[in-house]
Design an enzyme around this catalytic site. Structure first.
Site, short mmCIF file in Angstrom:
data_model
loop_
_atom_site.label_atom_id
_atom_site.label_comp_id
_atom_site.label_asym_id
_atom_site.label_seq_id
_atom_site.Cartn_x
_atom_site.Cartn_y
_atom_site.Cartn_z
N GLY A 1 2.87 -7.14 4.72
CA GLY A 1 3.76 -8.11 5.36
C GLY A 1 4.17 -9.20 4.38
O GLY A 1 4.30 -8.98 3.17
N SER A 2 4.35 -10.39 4.90
CA SER A 2 4.88 -11.49 4.08
C SER A 2 3.89 -12.01 3.04
O SER A 2 4.27 -12.82 2.18
CB SER A 2 5.34 -12.63 4.98
OG SER A 2 6.47 -12.23 5.73
N THR A 3 2.62 -11.59 3.09
CA THR A 3 1.70 -11.98 2.01
C THR A 3 2.14 -11.37 0.68
O THR A 3 1.67 -11.78 -0.38
CB THR A 3 0.26 -11.53 2.32
OG1 THR A 3 0.20 -10.10 2.38
CG2 THR A 3 -0.23 -12.12 3.63
#
Length: 614
Positions: free
Chosen positions: A322-324
């Site tokens: 994801g956005s990590t």
């Protein structure tokens, strides 16, 4: 004439008889000479072996301790009732005799039968371990009436914290036919003569050679019927080595308790050394159940559970980041020259490719976005466009140095490499070409991206420490129990990434701002330290282009995963981590609160006790 012939015939026959008898005596003398002279040593040895029995003495297995000396795996003295199946004709009758005597449960009996089926030919198999004093007394009084049954005093492996830390500690179990075949294949069977147990999983398996010790022997004089006359001599067993971990077990328990009934994984480590402070996989299991074989019904329940409690999610579970992933994409953009920090885009809330609209998590968009803002506000549109402009192979080239899609080299068996996609990877895996429409999702940590939390924590540590890719490890030192000499293990290999100081400073500032005004602000409000972080929300399944995601209207197992990466203190990072809560939703909702409690514990509570990290 007849008498003369008879006498001659008699003498001839007598001569033949004498010669035959002499020949027989010659054979006897030759045989006696062979036995008494030429084969004397061989038969003397056999006679001695018939007179002398070697009784193995099990070596106490080495202890496993956390970084502060807390014992996590130990050996408890106790008695077990064991059966030698090869000496018993009527096993069912014998079990029936022992059922009331030892208060055997159906689970005990099922476990015993399974263990017998898997045991080596001449092994004794425990039907019940950890006998009470009353059970020991009752069995001792009846042993002469129960052929094939033994009362054995032995050290029983014990994991005092039960469910906690099960995946990292692993467990031992009785040596099976499959284990024996492997030992013979590796030319190790001689070193396991008389040994009954072996490491099966986790650290117990990975550090088996250090933990197992060396078996001892008693030489006993016995009668022809097998009765022991006296002890001739003894070679004591050598205890296994103790291993001290980098794990802070208080932290390990804290994180596991924070998960409750939720599923997921978390890895907390030192970005300076690669020492792992917590390696969590939830749900978990009790390793004590496996030591002498597990009840088949219980095994089936664990093995077939949809929650997969036996899966070590920290090193074997793979998740879209994801956005990590966005801080790593920022480094890739800078390293490739595809973007400068000051370059901006206009974010309308979507990225349009032909007729397909890639939606941002904020429908109205984020306005004008540069690189730093793209991380702080988590602009999907910025990274859709960046990924498309770079292409999947350029992304692969500049992301792979962070260790994604490759084994980390952790000192525990079972790690998987995960997936960092490229055109050649897809061709090899599926036999198909890469489509341009698959690239934008790669930029926001979706698509084919699939990493372990160990890989994500290691990558986060590399951001924290300025570009050193350390090797995560669990064991700090090995101790000889006989003399207490400690062998401090050499630091594992590391490599330095080609990251410029300005890039590192930009990403650090952006991730710090995430916890001040961005998606992690609410969780980290009031923290006594400066922490850098990045939330992530990873889709489990793809919704339609015109559909709106509504968590409360879909089954829990299909809801988004919640992720968070963090390191702190930002001025001198001592802790880095990656956390996923399966189906937990938004990253700040489930994973980030766990990260906050981890940092509070390590940087505030433990520091107050004088337990500071390097």
């Amino acid at each position: 004439m007849i008498n003369a012939i008879s006498q001659s015939d008699f003498r001839r026959r007598a001569t033949v008889a004498v010669l035959f008898v002499a020949f027989l005596f010659g054979l006897i003398l030759l045989r006696l000479g062979t036995l008494q002279i030429w084969q004397f040593d061989n038969f003397a040895t056999k006679a001695e072996n018939n007179r002398v029995a070697l009784l193995p003495i099990q070596a106490p297995r080495g202890l496993i301790l956390d970084r502060y000396g807390l014992v996590l795996a130990r050996n408890d003295a106790g008695f077990s009732a064991e059966i030698e199946p090869f000496k018993v004709e009527d096993k069912e009758g014998l079990i029936a005799s022992l059922r009331d005597l030892l208060k055997l449960s159906e689970g005990d009996i099922r476990r015993f039968k399974r263990a017998v089926a898997d045991a080596r030919k001449f092994d004794s198999v425990p039907i019940k371990t950890r006998l009470t004093d009353e059970e020991v007394a009752k069995l001792a009084a009846r042993l002469t009436q129960l052929p094939g049954v033994k009362l054995e005093r032995r050290a029983i492996r014990s994991y005092p914290f039960g469910l906690h830390g099960a995946h990292l500690l692993g467990h031992i179990g009785r040596i099976s036919k499959r284990d024996q075949e492997r030992l013979e294949r590796d030319d190790l069977s001689d070193t396991y003569f008389g040994v009954t147990h072996i490491g099966k999983l986790g650290l117990e398996k990975s550090y088996e050679s250090a933990l197992k010790g060396e078996i001892g022997f008693q030489r006993m004089e016995v009668t022809a019927s097998g009765r022991i006359v006296r002890e001739l001599d003894i070679r004591p067993a050598e205890p296994g080595q103790n291993i001290s971990l980098s794990i802070d077990f208080e932290l390990q328990q804290l994180v596991e308790n924070l998960y409750g009934q939720r599923k997921g994984a978390a890895v907390v480590l030192s970005p300076k050394t690669g020492e792992i402070l917590a390696l969590v996989s939830m749900p978990t299991f009790d390793p004590n159940l496996f030591i002498d074989g597990i009840d088949p019904e219980l095994w089936n329940g664990l093995n077939n559970s949809p929650n997969k409690p036996l899966l070590n999610r920290a090193i074997r579970g793979i998740y879209p980041p994801g956005s990590t992933y966005k801080p790593f994409m920022a480094f890739a953009a800078l390293a490739s020259g595809e973007r400068r920090p000051s370059d901006t885009i206009s974010d309308p809330g979507y990225f349009l490719l032909d007729n397909h609209r890639f939606r941002d998590s904020k429908p109205e968009g984020h306005g004008t976005v540069d690189m730093k803002k793209s991380i702080v506000v988590s602009s999907d549109t910025y990274y859709y466009k960046l990924a498309f402009d770079m292409g999947v192979d350029k992304i692969f080239k500049h992301i792979s140095p962070f260790g994604f899609g490759a084994l980390t080299g952790i000192d525990i068996d079972g790690e998987v490499a995960g997936i960092l996609p490229s055109t050649s990877w897809k061709k090899k895996r599926f036999g198909k070409d890469w489509f341009p429409g698959e690239t934008p999702s790669i930029g926001i940590g979706q698509g084919y991206n699939a990493f372990t939390m160990l890989q994500l924590a290691r990558g986060t540590a590399a951001i924290a420490n300025g570009g050193r890719l350390v090797t995560p490890h669990l064991v700090r030192q090995i101790e000889e129990p006989s003399n207490k000499n400690k062998l401090l293990l050499d630091p594992p290999a590391e490599r330095t990434l080609a990251l410029e100081e300005d890039w590192i400073k930009l990403v650090h500032e952006a991730m710090r701002e995430v916890n001040i005004s961005g998606t992690g602000a609410n969780v980290f409000r009031g923290a006594k330290y400066a922490a850098a972080g990045k939330t992530g929300t990873a889709q489990v399944f793809t919704i339609g282009q015109n559909e709106k995601y509504q968590a409360n209207k879909i089954p829990e197992r299909l809801r988004d995963h919640s992720l968070f990466i963090a390191f702190a203190p930002i001025e001198d990072p001592k802790v880095a981590m990656a956390i996923v809560v399966e189906n937990g939703g938004f990253g700040a909702a489930a994973a980030a609160p766990i990260a906050r409690k981890v940092l509070d514990f390590l940087l505030v509570e433990q520091a107050a006790k004088g337990r500071t990290l390097p």
